[in-house]
Design an enzyme around this catalytic site. Structure first.
Site, PDB file in Angstrom:
ATOM      1  N   SER A 131       0.826  -1.211   0.000  1.00 25.02           N
ATOM      2  CA  SER A 131       0.000   0.000   0.000  1.00 25.02           C
ATOM      3  C   SER A 131       0.859   1.259   0.000  1.00 25.02           C
ATOM      4  O   SER A 131       0.452   2.293  -0.539  1.00 25.02           O
ATOM      5  CB  SER A 131      -0.965  -0.001   1.181  1.00 25.02           C
ATOM      6  OG  SER A 131      -0.254  -0.050   2.384  1.00 25.02           O
ATOM      7  N   ARG A 170      -2.199   5.849  -6.424  1.00 22.12           N
ATOM      8  CA  ARG A 170      -3.234   4.900  -6.843  1.00 22.12           C
ATOM      9  C   ARG A 170      -3.946   4.206  -5.690  1.00 22.12           C
ATOM     10  O   ARG A 170      -4.616   3.216  -5.899  1.00 22.12           O
ATOM     11  CB  ARG A 170      -2.605   3.827  -7.729  1.00 22.12           C
ATOM     12  CG  ARG A 170      -2.117   4.354  -9.040  1.00 22.12           C
ATOM     13  CD  ARG A 170      -1.740   3.199  -9.939  1.00 22.12           C
ATOM     14  NE  ARG A 170      -0.693   3.651 -10.831  1.00 22.12           N
ATOM     15  CZ  ARG A 170       0.284   2.897 -11.274  1.00 22.12           C
ATOM     16  NH1 ARG A 170       0.360   1.646 -10.927  1.00 22.12           N
ATOM     17  NH2 ARG A 170       1.190   3.383 -12.079  1.00 22.12           N
ATOM     18  N   TYR A 171      -3.805   4.698  -4.488  1.00 22.15           N
ATOM     19  CA  TYR A 171      -4.436   4.054  -3.337  1.00 22.15           C
ATOM     20  C   TYR A 171      -5.790   4.699  -3.080  1.00 22.15           C
ATOM     21  O   TYR A 171      -6.028   5.837  -3.470  1.00 22.15           O
ATOM     22  CB  TYR A 171      -3.526   4.193  -2.112  1.00 22.15           C
ATOM     23  CG  TYR A 171      -3.845   3.246  -0.987  1.00 22.15           C
ATOM     24  CD1 TYR A 171      -3.697   1.876  -1.140  1.00 22.15           C
ATOM     25  CD2 TYR A 171      -4.292   3.722   0.237  1.00 22.15           C
ATOM     26  CE1 TYR A 171      -3.982   0.999  -0.104  1.00 22.15           C
ATOM     27  CE2 TYR A 171      -4.573   2.861   1.286  1.00 22.15           C
ATOM     28  CZ  TYR A 171      -4.426   1.505   1.102  1.00 22.15           C
ATOM     29  OH  TYR A 171      -4.712   0.639   2.133  1.00 22.15           O
ATOM     30  N   GLY A 172      -6.688   3.996  -2.399  1.00 17.68           N
ATOM     31  CA  GLY A 172      -8.024   4.530  -2.110  1.00 17.68           C
ATOM     32  C   GLY A 172      -7.998   5.792  -1.265  1.00 17.68           C
ATOM     33  O   GLY A 172      -8.816   6.679  -1.438  1.00 17.68           O
ATOM     34  N   TYR A 173      -7.043   5.875  -0.348  1.00 24.74           N
ATOM     35  CA  TYR A 173      -6.859   7.077   0.468  1.00 24.74           C
ATOM     36  C   TYR A 173      -5.510   7.665   0.117  1.00 24.74           C
ATOM     37  O   TYR A 173      -4.487   6.969   0.161  1.00 24.74           O
ATOM     38  CB  TYR A 173      -6.889   6.734   1.960  1.00 24.74           C
ATOM     39  CG  TYR A 173      -6.262   7.809   2.809  1.00 24.74           C
ATOM     40  CD1 TYR A 173      -6.946   8.986   3.078  1.00 24.74           C
ATOM     41  CD2 TYR A 173      -4.978   7.670   3.313  1.00 24.74           C
ATOM     42  CE1 TYR A 173      -6.366   9.991   3.831  1.00 24.74           C
ATOM     43  CE2 TYR A 173      -4.383   8.664   4.070  1.00 24.74           C
ATOM     44  CZ  TYR A 173      -5.090   9.818   4.324  1.00 24.74           C
ATOM     45  OH  TYR A 173      -4.516  10.816   5.061  1.00 24.74           O
TER      46      TYR A 173
END
Length: 111
Positions: free
Chosen positions: A44, A52-55
């Site tokens: 992550s 490109r991470y959700g958060y």
């Protein structure tokens, strides 16, 4: 105090920097200060660096979602940890830095 931070999103060699950051200060009544001993690179972390991470934190942001270290200071109400204890760093606390401070309510000393 030094911390590894992402200063923008993109290629790690271009956007990850070792920066000087403010010290975490003294612990509050229910907090501990921990000197980081190990903080691995997680997949992550790579995704955050690439954007490109959700958060995605707002740069500059200290990286690291797991780690372990030694307690160097405890707040007056902390009973489950003492100075010198090794403990895990909660995943919500960025760990690519020299010291971290967090609420110690769920933390325990490691054997």
């Amino acid at each position: 105090m030094k911390a590894v931070q992402v200063v923008a999103f993109g290629r790690a060699a271009d956007v990850v920097k070792l920066n000087e950051v403010p010290d975490v200060g003294s612990p509050g009544p229910d907090e501990v200060v921990v000197a980081v001993e190990a903080a691995p690179i997680n997949n992550s972390d790579f995704m955050i660096i690439a954007g490109r991470y959700g958060y995605l934190p707002s740069p500059p942001a200290t990286l690291g979602i797991e780690g372990v270290g030694r307690v160097v200071a405890t707040g007056s109400q902390v009973r489950n940890l003492k100075e010198g204890d090794r403990t895990l760093i909660p995943f919500t606390v960025p760990s690519w830095t020299e010291r971290v401070k967090f609420t110690a309510s769920w933390q325990r000393a490691l054997p």
